[in-house]
Write a protein that holds these residues in place. Structure first.
Motif, PDB file in Angstrom:
ATOM      1  N   LYS A   1      11.985 -13.365 -15.017  1.00 28.81           N
ATOM      2  CA  LYS A   1      10.882 -13.384 -13.968  1.00 28.81           C
ATOM      3  C   LYS A   1      11.559 -13.166 -12.594  1.00 28.81           C
ATOM      4  O   LYS A   1      10.728 -12.649 -11.890  1.00 28.81           O
ATOM      5  CB  LYS A   1      10.505 -15.185 -13.887  1.00 28.81           C
ATOM      6  N   TRP A   2      12.928 -13.613 -12.468  1.00 27.82           N
ATOM      7  CA  TRP A   2      13.555 -13.183 -11.157  1.00 27.82           C
ATOM      8  C   TRP A   2      14.403 -11.875 -11.225  1.00 27.82           C
ATOM      9  O   TRP A   2      14.928 -11.866 -12.272  1.00 27.82           O
ATOM     10  CB  TRP A   2      14.346 -14.505 -10.790  1.00 27.82           C
ATOM     11  N   GLN A   3      14.134 -11.229 -10.013  1.00 25.03           N
ATOM     12  CA  GLN A   3      15.028 -10.036 -10.306  1.00 25.03           C
ATOM     13  C   GLN A   3      15.591  -9.803  -8.955  1.00 25.03           C
ATOM     14  O   GLN A   3      15.191 -10.236  -8.096  1.00 25.03           O
ATOM     15  CB  GLN A   3      13.843  -8.930 -10.448  1.00 25.03           C
ATOM     16  N   GLU A   4      16.787  -9.256  -8.961  1.00 20.88           N
ATOM     17  CA  GLU A   4      17.608  -8.998  -7.791  1.00 20.88           C
ATOM     18  C   GLU A   4      16.796  -7.908  -6.830  1.00 20.88           C
ATOM     19  O   GLU A   4      16.188  -7.035  -7.647  1.00 20.88           O
ATOM     20  CB  GLU A   4      18.984  -8.431  -7.949  1.00 20.88           C
TER      21      GLU A   4
ATOM     22  N   SER B   1      15.015 -16.064 -22.098  1.00 20.99           N
ATOM     23  CA  SER B   1      15.016 -14.727 -21.649  1.00 20.99           C
ATOM     24  C   SER B   1      13.888 -14.302 -20.534  1.00 20.99           C
ATOM     25  O   SER B   1      13.998 -13.638 -19.752  1.00 20.99           O
ATOM     26  CB  SER B   1      15.229 -13.672 -22.986  1.00 20.99           C
ATOM     27  N   ALA B   2      12.648 -14.834 -21.149  1.00 22.53           N
ATOM     28  CA  ALA B   2      11.547 -14.453 -20.525  1.00 22.53           C
ATOM     29  C   ALA B   2      11.354 -15.147 -19.267  1.00 22.53           C
ATOM     30  O   ALA B   2      11.097 -14.464 -18.256  1.00 22.53           O
ATOM     31  CB  ALA B   2      10.190 -14.727 -21.124  1.00 22.53           C
ATOM     32  N   ILE B   3      12.023 -16.381 -19.180  1.00 23.16           N
ATOM     33  CA  ILE B   3      12.071 -16.984 -17.728  1.00 23.16           C
ATOM     34  C   ILE B   3      13.242 -16.409 -16.799  1.00 23.16           C
ATOM     35  O   ILE B   3      12.850 -16.203 -15.711  1.00 23.16           O
ATOM     36  CB  ILE B   3      12.362 -18.577 -18.229  1.00 23.16           C
TER      37      ILE B   3
ATOM     38  N   GLN C   1       7.608 -11.177  -8.458  1.00 22.51           N
ATOM     39  CA  GLN C   1       6.356 -10.565  -7.988  1.00 22.51           C
ATOM     40  C   GLN C   1       5.198 -11.047  -8.375  1.00 22.51           C
ATOM     41  O   GLN C   1       4.022 -10.791  -8.057  1.00 22.51           O
ATOM     42  CB  GLN C   1       6.284  -8.915  -8.389  1.00 22.51           C
ATOM     43  N   ASN C   2       5.391 -11.914  -9.497  1.00 28.71           N
ATOM     44  CA  ASN C   2       4.039 -12.629 -10.206  1.00 28.71           C
ATOM     45  C   ASN C   2       4.041 -14.154 -10.080  1.00 28.71           C
ATOM     46  O   ASN C   2       4.053 -14.800 -10.893  1.00 28.71           O
ATOM     47  CB  ASN C   2       3.846 -12.165 -11.335  1.00 28.71           C
TER      48      ASN C   2
END
Length: 240
Positions: A32-35, A27-29, A52-53
């Motif tokens: 990391k990527w967002q639309e 879930s954490a991985i 973003q990070n």
């Protein structure tokens, strides 16, 4: 209880724990990527997924960077601040700024959050003696803002969670707020100018202005009043 039963029970417990840990890690991985999308230097909108990070060094020294991919299974590409004009992830938008304060060298470029997009805009950035490509700024709403429709009555509970990203450089950093019609010539929000500036920024929401003028809101409450302002915006939009 027989030893064999205790052994089986212990194994099942460890196996369950392992599954839960794996799910949390996945879930954490995934988070990391967002639309989102970004505008390149020509103003062309590119829709896909953004982190973003990102890890590692950026393409250009002393510039912040993000990673982008058009489809989930694509290989990510690094986008330096000088490659793009702005990007949006979720409800937050970020634009490129140069030399926000004397803390930064003149060649440094970073992404700053547009906290309120009004004629007089409010920006949020992290400044300090840290190389820009080694950090990022992102903000996401907490589960509860602590505000009801009757005003800012929630105290200091809830609010907005600020993710400062990575900080592998030397020296300290701090969250700083700026205002201006654009990033060119924008000025810093201080305790002395807080009420006057924020009153102008939030002038289209009388309830927020009333809270500012009450004398009960100070610079340390800025994220609370920002969240309240956006809540009022949403309520007004629903009434249309």
């Amino acid at each position: 209880m027989p030893k064999i039963t205790l052994f089986v029970f212990s194994m099942m417990r460890h196996f369950t724990t392992l599954i839960l840990f794996s799910l949390i890690s996945l879930s954490a991985i995934a988070q990391k990527w967002q639309e989102g999308y970004f505008y390149d230097k020509r103003g062309v909108k590119n829709v896909g997924y953004i982190t973003q990070n990102p890890s590692g060094k950026g393409p250009i020294k002393n510039e912040a960077f993000i990673e982008f991919k058009e489809y989930e299974k694509d290989k990510p590409m690094k986008l330096s601040a000088s490659d793009i004009k702005s990007y949006v992830v979720g409800r937050d938008s970020f634009i490129v700024a140069v030399s926000l304060t004397d803390d930064w060298a003149s060649e440094q470029m970073d992404f700053i959050r547009v906290a309120i997009n009004a004629p007089l805009k409010l920006y949020m950035a992290r400044v300090g003696n840290v190389a820009a490509q080694q950090k990022a700024v992102s903000v996401s709403p907490a589960l509860s803002t602590g505000y009801g429709t009757g005003g800012m009555g929630g105290g200091l509970g809830g609010g907005v969670a600020i993710n400062l990203g990575r900080n592998r450089g030397n020296g300290g950093t701090r969250i700083t707020y700026f205002y201006g019609e654009s990033t060119n010539g924008m000025k810093q929000i201080t305790q002395e100018n807080f009420v006057d500036v924020m009153t102008e920024v939030m002038g289209d929401e009388p309830a927020a202005v009333q809270q500012l003028q009450s004398g009960k809101v100070s610079l340390r409450d800025i994220e609370k009043i920002i969240a309240y302002y956006h809540q009022l915006e949403e309520e007004r939009a629903r009434r249309r």
